[in-house]
Design an enzyme around this catalytic site. Structure first.
Site, mmCIF file in Angstrom:
data_model
loop_
_atom_site.group_PDB
_atom_site.id
_atom_site.type_symbol
_atom_site.label_atom_id
_atom_site.label_comp_id
_atom_site.label_asym_id
_atom_site.label_seq_id
_atom_site.Cartn_x
_atom_site.Cartn_y
_atom_site.Cartn_z
ATOM 1 N N CYS A 1 0.841 -1.209 0.000
ATOM 2 C CA CYS A 1 0.000 0.000 0.000
ATOM 3 C C CYS A 1 0.872 1.253 0.000
ATOM 4 O O CYS A 1 0.535 2.255 -0.638
ATOM 5 C CB CYS A 1 -0.934 0.015 1.208
ATOM 6 S SG CYS A 1 -2.391 -1.033 0.991
ATOM 7 N N HIS B 1 -6.134 -2.833 -1.518
ATOM 8 C CA HIS B 1 -5.589 -3.779 -0.540
ATOM 9 C C HIS B 1 -6.574 -4.894 -0.231
ATOM 10 O O HIS B 1 -7.682 -4.657 0.203
ATOM 11 C CB HIS B 1 -5.249 -3.072 0.773
ATOM 12 C CG HIS B 1 -4.709 -4.020 1.815
ATOM 13 N ND1 HIS B 1 -3.363 -4.200 2.027
ATOM 14 C CD2 HIS B 1 -5.330 -4.865 2.665
ATOM 15 C CE1 HIS B 1 -3.183 -5.113 2.963
ATOM 16 N NE2 HIS B 1 -4.368 -5.539 3.371
ATOM 17 N N GLY C 1 3.888 -19.673 1.324
ATOM 18 C CA GLY C 1 4.999 -18.752 1.599
ATOM 19 C C GLY C 1 4.653 -17.298 1.355
ATOM 20 O O GLY C 1 5.543 -16.485 1.092
ATOM 21 N N HIS D 1 -0.762 -8.465 0.968
ATOM 22 C CA HIS D 1 -1.459 -7.623 -0.026
ATOM 23 C C HIS D 1 -1.350 -8.409 -1.322
ATOM 24 O O HIS D 1 -0.231 -8.622 -1.816
ATOM 25 C CB HIS D 1 -0.742 -6.272 -0.111
ATOM 26 C CG HIS D 1 -1.333 -5.292 -1.092
ATOM 27 N ND1 HIS D 1 -1.662 -3.981 -0.738
ATOM 28 C CD2 HIS D 1 -1.627 -5.408 -2.421
ATOM 29 C CE1 HIS D 1 -2.123 -3.344 -1.812
ATOM 30 N NE2 HIS D 1 -2.115 -4.188 -2.850
ATOM 31 N N HIS E 1 -0.782 -10.049 -4.696
ATOM 32 C CA HIS E 1 0.086 -9.633 -5.797
ATOM 33 C C HIS E 1 0.360 -10.835 -6.687
ATOM 34 O O HIS E 1 0.296 -11.978 -6.238
ATOM 35 C CB HIS E 1 1.402 -9.036 -5.275
ATOM 36 C CG HIS E 1 2.090 -9.908 -4.280
ATOM 37 N ND1 HIS E 1 1.698 -9.956 -2.955
ATOM 38 C CD2 HIS E 1 3.112 -10.783 -4.408
ATOM 39 C CE1 HIS E 1 2.463 -10.826 -2.307
ATOM 40 N NE2 HIS E 1 3.317 -11.346 -3.165
HETATM 41 P P1 AMP Z 1 5.078 -13.294 -1.418
HETATM 42 O O1 AMP Z 1 6.143 -14.103 -0.713
HETATM 43 O O2 AMP Z 1 4.317 -14.016 -2.460
HETATM 44 O O3 AMP Z 1 4.193 -12.578 -0.404
HETATM 45 O O4 AMP Z 1 5.873 -12.207 -2.220
HETATM 46 C C1 AMP Z 1 6.403 -11.054 -1.668
HETATM 47 C C2 AMP Z 1 7.514 -10.638 -2.553
HETATM 48 O O5 AMP Z 1 7.835 -9.276 -2.269
HETATM 49 C C3 AMP Z 1 8.817 -11.443 -2.351
HETATM 50 O O6 AMP Z 1 9.162 -12.081 -3.578
HETATM 51 C C4 AMP Z 1 9.840 -10.373 -1.951
HETATM 52 O O7 AMP Z 1 11.118 -10.610 -2.508
HETATM 53 C C5 AMP Z 1 9.201 -9.099 -2.480
HETATM 54 N N1 AMP Z 1 9.591 -7.897 -1.795
HETATM 55 C C6 AMP Z 1 9.640 -7.683 -0.455
HETATM 56 N N2 AMP Z 1 10.048 -6.433 -0.187
HETATM 57 C C7 AMP Z 1 10.250 -5.837 -1.392
HETATM 58 C C8 AMP Z 1 10.692 -4.539 -1.800
HETATM 59 N N3 AMP Z 1 11.014 -3.594 -0.918
HETATM 60 N N4 AMP Z 1 10.773 -4.270 -3.126
HETATM 61 C C9 AMP Z 1 10.487 -5.221 -4.039
HETATM 62 N N5 AMP Z 1 10.061 -6.460 -3.720
HETATM 63 C C10 AMP Z 1 9.951 -6.765 -2.420
HETATM 64 ZN ZN ZN Z 2 -1.822 -3.260 1.162
#
Ligand code: AMP
Ligand code: ZN
Length: 113
Positions: free
Chosen positions: A7, A46, A92, A97, A99
């Site tokens: 967000c 969100h 995992g 949020h 994605h």
């Molecule tokens: P998930 O594990 O499916 O919730 O994916 C979250 C993703 O966000 C992971 O692949 C992380 O590497 C990525 N992530 C976490 N923090 C950041 C950030 N600051 N910028 C870009 N990607 C991020």
């Molecule tokens: Zn969010």
């Protein structure tokens, strides 16, 4: 939503390098890439789970899925690509949020664990 990293990316509270934005979503590069190209498609709204979606949300997600292949040059989708949505602990999911991970640019195996 307060205290949600994605967000804060969407609102601009935390600066992030967006590779694309429209009215429904932003696209950023994952900080910890799992393929040559690893993008995150982040809806502006969100919610954590597909199970929470309203009819309006599902129309929005449908528009997002239709738009992803239209970004084929930007996301390097020509050779094929993989979409992943992690839902909950076993998958995992680390960011609460919803994605879509977009992986592209190389041949991929299948490794659930
Ligand atoms: P998930 O594990 O499916 O919730 O994916 C979250 C993703 O966000 C992971 O692949 C992380 O590497 C990525 N992530 C976490 N923090 C950041 C950030 N600051 N910028 C870009 N990607 C991020
Ligand atoms: Zn969010």
């Amino acid at each position: 939503m307060e205290d949600c990293l994605f967000c804060k990316f969407v609102s601009g509270e935390i600066a992030v390098n967006e590779v694309f934005e429209n009215e429904d979503f932003i696209v950023i590069r994952d900080i910890n890439p799992q393929a040559k190209n690893h993008f995150l498609v982040i809806p502006k709204k969100h919610f954590k789970y597909l199970a929470e979606m309203t009819e309006e949300d599902s129309a929005m997600l449908g528009r997002i899925l239709k738009t992803i292949p239209e970004l084929k040059e930007l996301l390097e989708l020509d050779g094929g690509y993989r979409l992943v949505i992690n839902q909950g602990d076993d998958a995992g999911q680390t960011v609460p949020h919803l994605h879509i991970h977009v992986l592209s640019g190389q041949k991929m195996g299948w490794q659930p664990a």
